[in-house]
Design a protein around this motif. Structure first.
Motif, mmCIF file in Angstrom:
data_model
loop_
_atom_site.group_PDB
_atom_site.id
_atom_site.type_symbol
_atom_site.label_atom_id
_atom_site.label_comp_id
_atom_site.label_asym_id
_atom_site.label_seq_id
_atom_site.Cartn_x
_atom_site.Cartn_y
_atom_site.Cartn_z
ATOM 1 N N LYS A 41 0.818 -1.220 0.000
ATOM 2 C CA LYS A 41 0.000 0.000 0.000
ATOM 3 C C LYS A 41 0.845 1.261 0.000
ATOM 4 O O LYS A 41 0.343 2.345 -0.262
ATOM 5 N N THR A 42 2.121 1.103 0.372
ATOM 6 C CA THR A 42 3.015 2.270 0.384
ATOM 7 C C THR A 42 4.336 1.886 -0.294
ATOM 8 O O THR A 42 4.651 0.692 -0.430
ATOM 9 N N TYR A 43 5.101 2.913 -0.627
ATOM 10 C CA TYR A 43 6.427 2.718 -1.223
ATOM 11 C C TYR A 43 7.296 1.878 -0.280
ATOM 12 O O TYR A 43 7.970 0.941 -0.713
ATOM 13 N N ASP A 44 7.258 2.196 1.025
ATOM 14 C CA ASP A 44 8.107 1.468 1.983
ATOM 15 C C ASP A 44 7.711 -0.004 2.066
ATOM 16 O O ASP A 44 8.574 -0.884 2.157
ATOM 17 N N GLN A 45 6.399 -0.256 2.038
ATOM 18 C CA GLN A 45 5.946 -1.660 2.057
ATOM 19 C C GLN A 45 6.423 -2.383 0.804
ATOM 20 O O GLN A 45 6.848 -3.545 0.860
ATOM 21 N N PHE A 46 6.344 -1.679 -0.338
ATOM 22 C CA PHE A 46 6.752 -2.292 -1.608
ATOM 23 C C PHE A 46 8.224 -2.716 -1.522
ATOM 24 O O PHE A 46 8.590 -3.850 -1.837
ATOM 25 N N ILE A 47 9.064 -1.806 -1.020
ATOM 26 C CA ILE A 47 10.497 -2.107 -0.883
ATOM 27 C C ILE A 47 10.721 -3.283 0.081
ATOM 28 O O ILE A 47 11.490 -4.191 -0.209
ATOM 29 N N SER A 48 10.012 -3.266 1.217
ATOM 30 C CA SER A 48 10.210 -4.351 2.208
ATOM 31 C C SER A 48 9.847 -5.697 1.595
ATOM 32 O O SER A 48 10.557 -6.696 1.791
ATOM 33 N N ILE A 49 8.733 -5.725 0.855
ATOM 34 C CA ILE A 49 8.295 -6.986 0.228
ATOM 35 C C ILE A 49 9.353 -7.438 -0.780
ATOM 36 O O ILE A 49 9.754 -8.608 -0.799
ATOM 37 N N LEU A 50 9.825 -6.495 -1.606
ATOM 38 C CA LEU A 50 10.801 -6.866 -2.640
ATOM 39 C C LEU A 50 12.108 -7.360 -2.019
ATOM 40 O O LEU A 50 12.723 -8.308 -2.518
ATOM 41 N N LYS A 51 12.517 -6.744 -0.915
ATOM 42 C CA LYS A 51 13.761 -7.177 -0.248
ATOM 43 C C LYS A 51 13.615 -8.614 0.257
ATOM 44 O O LYS A 51 14.534 -9.429 0.139
ATOM 45 N N LEU A 52 12.449 -8.905 0.831
ATOM 46 C CA LEU A 52 12.210 -10.248 1.339
ATOM 47 C C LEU A 52 12.147 -11.256 0.186
ATOM 48 O O LEU A 52 12.720 -12.360 0.271
ATOM 49 N N VAL A 53 11.499 -10.870 -0.888
ATOM 50 C CA VAL A 53 11.410 -11.749 -2.062
ATOM 51 C C VAL A 53 12.811 -12.046 -2.591
ATOM 52 O O VAL A 53 13.140 -13.175 -2.940
ATOM 53 N N ARG A 54 13.633 -11.027 -2.632
ATOM 54 C CA ARG A 54 15.016 -11.199 -3.096
ATOM 55 C C ARG A 54 15.752 -12.226 -2.222
ATOM 56 O O ARG A 54 16.453 -13.099 -2.708
ATOM 57 N N GLN A 55 15.527 -12.134 -0.882
ATOM 58 C CA GLN A 55 16.143 -13.100 0.055
ATOM 59 C C GLN A 55 15.685 -14.513 -0.247
ATOM 60 O O GLN A 55 16.475 -15.447 -0.285
ATOM 61 N N LEU A 56 14.371 -14.658 -0.500
ATOM 62 C CA LEU A 56 13.813 -15.992 -0.756
ATOM 63 C C LEU A 56 14.352 -16.555 -2.068
ATOM 64 O O LEU A 56 14.609 -17.752 -2.174
ATOM 65 N N ILE A 57 14.540 -15.658 -3.057
ATOM 66 C CA ILE A 57 15.105 -16.098 -4.341
ATOM 67 C C ILE A 57 16.548 -16.557 -4.117
ATOM 68 O O ILE A 57 16.974 -17.594 -4.612
ATOM 69 N N ASN A 58 17.270 -15.787 -3.327
ATOM 70 C CA ASN A 58 18.665 -16.109 -2.999
ATOM 71 C C ASN A 58 18.803 -17.457 -2.309
ATOM 72 O O ASN A 58 19.768 -18.179 -2.521
ATOM 73 N N GLN A 59 17.805 -17.768 -1.473
ATOM 74 C CA GLN A 59 17.844 -19.040 -0.725
ATOM 75 C C GLN A 59 17.204 -20.181 -1.511
ATOM 76 O O GLN A 59 16.935 -21.249 -0.955
ATOM 77 N N ASN A 60 16.899 -19.913 -2.804
ATOM 78 C CA ASN A 60 16.246 -20.907 -3.674
ATOM 79 C C ASN A 60 14.885 -21.365 -3.142
ATOM 80 O O ASN A 60 14.445 -22.475 -3.425
ATOM 81 N N LEU A 61 14.220 -20.510 -2.371
ATOM 82 C CA LEU A 61 12.890 -20.855 -1.874
ATOM 83 C C LEU A 61 11.814 -20.344 -2.843
ATOM 84 O O LEU A 61 10.631 -20.647 -2.704
ATOM 85 N N LEU A 62 12.254 -19.534 -3.798
ATOM 86 C CA LEU A 62 11.338 -18.920 -4.770
ATOM 87 C C LEU A 62 12.172 -18.639 -6.022
ATOM 88 O O LEU A 62 13.372 -18.362 -5.913
ATOM 89 N N SER A 63 11.520 -18.718 -7.206
ATOM 90 C CA SER A 63 12.267 -18.342 -8.418
ATOM 91 C C SER A 63 11.622 -17.101 -9.012
ATOM 92 O O SER A 63 10.466 -16.770 -8.706
ATOM 93 N N LEU A 64 12.388 -16.416 -9.879
ATOM 94 C CA LEU A 64 11.907 -15.155 -10.455
ATOM 95 C C LEU A 64 10.590 -15.349 -11.195
ATOM 96 O O LEU A 64 9.692 -14.506 -11.118
ATOM 97 N N ASP A 65 10.457 -16.494 -11.902
ATOM 98 C CA ASP A 65 9.209 -16.665 -12.667
ATOM 99 C C ASP A 65 8.025 -17.084 -11.794
ATOM 100 O O ASP A 65 6.917 -17.262 -12.287
ATOM 101 N N SER A 93 1.263 4.598 -4.091
ATOM 102 C CA SER A 93 0.909 5.751 -4.921
ATOM 103 C C SER A 93 1.330 7.052 -4.236
ATOM 104 O O SER A 93 1.150 7.203 -3.035
ATOM 105 N N GLY A 94 1.914 7.953 -4.991
ATOM 106 C CA GLY A 94 2.276 9.253 -4.413
ATOM 107 C C GLY A 94 2.973 10.116 -5.451
ATOM 108 O O GLY A 94 3.635 9.594 -6.355
ATOM 109 N N LEU A 95 2.803 11.444 -5.310
ATOM 110 C CA LEU A 95 3.396 12.393 -6.262
ATOM 111 C C LEU A 95 4.214 13.416 -5.506
ATOM 112 O O LEU A 95 3.867 13.790 -4.390
#
Ligand SMILES: Cc1cc2nc3c(=O)[nH]c(=O)nc-3n(C[C@H](O)[C@H](O)[C@H](O)COP(=O)(O)OP(=O)(O)OC[C@H]3O[C@@H](n4cnc5c(N)ncnc54)[C@H](O)[C@@H]3O)c2cc1C
Length: 309
Positions: A41-65, A93-95
């Protein structure tokens, strides 16, 4: 621990669901559920989610596709089986208006961005009136507007998060290659668009406002919202809609999917259409155009999830 539980425990303040229906998040209102769905819902949440996803990809728990970024859902055909992975709905969303220009978060609705920039006498985005995208989706697709306008012409720089490296960086729009409906991001799915600085023209907004209103009223007459926009890209030198119309497809149906009676390059959902109905109709058109005109039509819509092609 499964993906849902991992995300839930690591992101306690973020909305996360299992087996969550995707159809309501698309303009077509078609498609099955996301295995896991998370809403930023916010820019900060978006970044936090993406950082965690990146960790999971790194640990082979998730793939990019297995990760899909959902914008306004206005260019998508989601499979009836849904998406077997993680869907991140970007509502950040924000301007920010500074030094006579604007920077916006990627989840900002394009119609809002256009009216806000025009109200600040910044012109350029009026060419994209009526397009129900978010900023991130508009950049990813390099949308085309009226008068041959391409969205990339109005971009200064784009801030991205790289799911491969975990780095945030700013890319200059001029350093990237763009084409009709084509962007750098389509061939680099690891780059997630966070925000963008636009390059607009400070001037009397009256002519731009006039074009904006005129485009809204023209397009609303023949481009229904219960669609995903144009099914096919225009092949070089032709209009896909004109070719499909000439072959008599307007109004034809499979189930509740129908070739739009007012625009032959749109397929609408008249209520209960399935993704397979839509795809079968699109493929029948594609085959007919190839057989009778020798022209190969490529999809402009994006297919999400598994399809029996
Ligand atoms: C009535 C109607 C009219 C339309 N008119 C036009 C038109 O005139 N011109 C035109 O070009 N298109 C048009 N479209 C199509 C559509 O609006 C555009 O393709 C738009 O860019 C899709 O943006 P979105 O936010 O809805 O993205 P979505 O449909 O949600 O996603 C599209 C793609 O963008 C990716 N994406 C979204 N956000 C991000 C992000 N932050 N980072 C990385 N990737 C991301 C998604 O993963 C997906 O692959 C129309 C659609 C409709 C329904």
């Amino acid at each position: 621990m499964d993906l849902y539980q991992t995300l839930h425990s690591m992101l306690p303040d973020v909305d996360i669901y299992q087996n969550h229906p995707l159809a309501p998040y698309t303009t077509l209102k078609i498609g099955g559920p996301a295995q896991v769905f998370v809403q930023a819902k916010t820019y900060d949440q978006f970044i936090s989610i993406l950082k965690l996803v990146r960790q999971l990809i790194n640990q082979n728990l998730l793939s990019l596709d297995q990760v899909f970024i959902l914008g306004a859902g206005s260019n998508l055909l989601v499979s009836d089986q849904g998406f077997p992975g993680l869907v991140i709905k970007n509502s950040a969303s924000g301007l920010n208006f500074t030094s006579g220009q604007v920077t916006a978060d990627s989840g900002t609705p394009l119609p809002f961005l256009i009216t806000q920039t025009l109200s600040q006498s910044l012109t350029g985005l009026e060419y994209f009136a009526y397009i129900p995208a978010n900023l991130g989706g508009a950049i990813y697709s390099n949308i085309h507007g009226v008068n041959q306008a391409q969205f990339s012409d109005y971009l200064d720089s784009i801030q991205v998060f790289d799911l491969k490296t975990g780095q945030t960086s700013t890319l200059t729009a001029n350093s990237l290659s763009w084409d009709y409906d084509t962007s750098h991001f389509q061939s680099n799915p690891n780059l997630i668009i966070l925000s963008a600085a636009l390059r607009l023209y400070p001037q009397d907004p009256s002519p731009a406002q006039h074009l904006y209103q005129q485009t809204l009223s023209q397009k609303s007459q023949n481009q229904p919202m219960n669609s995903a926009g144009c099914v096919f890209k225009n092949p070089p030198g032709f209009f896909a809609g004109q070719i499909i119309d000439e072959l008599g497809w307007k109004g034809k149906t499979i189930g509740d999917a129908q070739i739009c009676p007012t625009h032959a390059n749109f397929i609408v959902n008249n209520g209960q259409a399935t993704a397979q109905n839509y795809l079968d109709l699109a493929k029948a058109v594609q085959a007919d155009v190839f057989q009778k005109k020798g022209i190969k039509l490529d999809f402009e819509i994006k297919l999400v999830g598994d399809f029996s092609l």
